[in-house]
Scaffold this motif. Structure first.
Motif, PDB file in Angstrom:
ATOM      1  N   ASP A  46       0.870  -1.177   0.000  1.00  0.00           N
ATOM      2  CA  ASP A  46       0.000   0.000   0.000  1.00  0.00           C
ATOM      3  C   ASP A  46       0.902   1.220   0.000  1.00  0.00           C
ATOM      4  N   GLY A  47       0.704   2.099  -0.959  1.00  0.00           N
ATOM      5  CA  GLY A  47       1.498   3.325  -1.002  1.00  0.00           C
ATOM      6  C   GLY A  47       2.900   3.149  -1.531  1.00  0.00           C
ATOM      7  N   GLY A  48       3.153   2.063  -2.249  1.00  0.00           N
ATOM      8  CA  GLY A  48       4.476   1.826  -2.808  1.00  0.00           C
ATOM      9  C   GLY A  48       4.731   2.687  -4.036  1.00  0.00           C
ATOM     10  N   ARG A  49       6.017   2.862  -4.336  1.00  0.00           N
ATOM     11  CA  ARG A  49       6.434   3.637  -5.513  1.00  0.00           C
ATOM     12  C   ARG A  49       7.562   2.889  -6.198  1.00  0.00           C
ATOM     13  N   VAL A  50       7.759   3.168  -7.473  1.00  0.00           N
ATOM     14  CA  VAL A  50       8.823   2.501  -8.220  1.00  0.00           C
ATOM     15  C   VAL A  50       9.634   3.542  -8.978  1.00  0.00           C
ATOM     16  N   TYR A  51      10.945   3.351  -8.977  1.00  0.00           N
ATOM     17  CA  TYR A  51      11.866   4.266  -9.650  1.00  0.00           C
ATOM     18  C   TYR A  51      12.874   3.454 -10.451  1.00  0.00           C
ATOM     19  N   PRO A  52      13.228   3.928 -11.641  1.00  0.00           N
ATOM     20  CA  PRO A  52      14.226   3.204 -12.431  1.00  0.00           C
ATOM     21  C   PRO A  52      15.625   3.432 -11.868  1.00  0.00           C
ATOM     22  N   LEU A  53      16.479   2.439 -11.984  1.00  0.00           N
ATOM     23  CA  LEU A  53      17.888   2.606 -11.669  1.00  0.00           C
ATOM     24  C   LEU A  53      18.540   3.358 -12.832  1.00  0.00           C
ATOM     25  N   PRO A  54      19.682   3.990 -12.599  1.00  0.00           N
ATOM     26  CA  PRO A  54      20.308   4.805 -13.658  1.00  0.00           C
ATOM     27  C   PRO A  54      20.560   4.060 -14.967  1.00  0.00           C
ATOM     28  N   ASP A  55      20.852   2.770 -14.898  1.00  0.00           N
ATOM     29  CA  ASP A  55      21.144   2.011 -16.118  1.00  0.00           C
ATOM     30  C   ASP A  55      19.971   1.145 -16.572  1.00  0.00           C
ATOM     31  N   ALA A  56      18.779   1.447 -16.089  1.00  0.00           N
ATOM     32  CA  ALA A  56      17.594   0.656 -16.434  1.00  0.00           C
ATOM     33  C   ALA A  56      17.206   0.842 -17.894  1.00  0.00           C
ATOM     34  N   PRO A  57      16.627  -0.190 -18.492  1.00  0.00           N
ATOM     35  CA  PRO A  57      16.098  -0.031 -19.846  1.00  0.00           C
ATOM     36  C   PRO A  57      14.992   1.039 -19.844  1.00  0.00           C
ATOM     37  N   ALA A  58      14.860   1.735 -20.954  1.00  0.00           N
ATOM     38  CA  ALA A  58      13.833   2.777 -21.054  1.00  0.00           C
ATOM     39  C   ALA A  58      12.461   2.192 -20.740  1.00  0.00           C
ATOM     40  N   GLY A  59      11.706   2.889 -19.900  1.00  0.00           N
ATOM     41  CA  GLY A  59      10.341   2.492 -19.579  1.00  0.00           C
ATOM     42  C   GLY A  59      10.204   1.425 -18.516  1.00  0.00           C
ATOM     43  N   ALA A  60      11.298   1.039 -17.862  1.00  0.00           N
ATOM     44  CA  ALA A  60      11.248  -0.056 -16.885  1.00  0.00           C
ATOM     45  C   ALA A  60      10.281   0.244 -15.747  1.00  0.00           C
ATOM     46  N   ALA A  61      10.370   1.431 -15.167  1.00  0.00           N
ATOM     47  CA  ALA A  61       9.489   1.757 -14.041  1.00  0.00           C
ATOM     48  C   ALA A  61       8.029   1.800 -14.478  1.00  0.00           C
ATOM     49  N   LEU A  62       7.766   2.305 -15.648  1.00  0.00           N
ATOM     50  CA  LEU A  62       6.390   2.349 -16.153  1.00  0.00           C
ATOM     51  C   LEU A  62       5.854   0.937 -16.390  1.00  0.00           C
ATOM     52  N   ARG A  63       6.664   0.056 -16.923  1.00  0.00           N
ATOM     53  CA  ARG A  63       6.236  -1.332 -17.118  1.00  0.00           C
ATOM     54  C   ARG A  63       5.928  -2.005 -15.782  1.00  0.00           C
TER      55      ARG A  63
END
Length: 99
Positions: A46-63
């Motif tokens: 509940d209330g979690g968030r997701v952030y991409p790491l600097p070397d993440a593939p484009a769109g990783a957090a959105l996926r």
């Protein structure tokens, strides 16, 4: 077999790619993981968030965010009946509210 830090001990699934995102809980504690396990973890918070790491593939957090919306909390637990709104995926809970 080593799995990412976002994998729950009771979740039997393998990682789905490299460690790409960090999932934070409502208090700011976080863990990094693959997109697959990060989505499963995010769906269970509940209330979690997701952030991409600097070397993440484009769109990783959105996926991860999009996948988590369709997953039920603790989705690897297939023995628990899912009848209350908090036991459904966020998408299922929205659909039930809007019906």
């Amino acid at each position: 077999m080593t799995r990412c830090s976002a994998a729950h001990p009771d979740d039997p699934t393998a990682c789905g790619g490299p460690v790409a995102v960090t999932v934070l809980d409502a208090k700011g504690a976080g863990v990094s993981g693959c997109e697959h396990h990060a989505a499963r973890l995010l769906a269970s918070l509940d209330g979690g968030r997701v952030y991409p790491l600097p070397d993440a593939p484009a769109g990783a957090a959105l996926r991860v965010f999009t996948a988590a919306d369709a997953l039920r909390p603790f989705c690897w637990d297939t023995t628990t009946p899912r009848t209350r709104p908090e036991q459904l995926s966020r998408a299922e809970a929205r659909a039930a509210r809007d019906a």
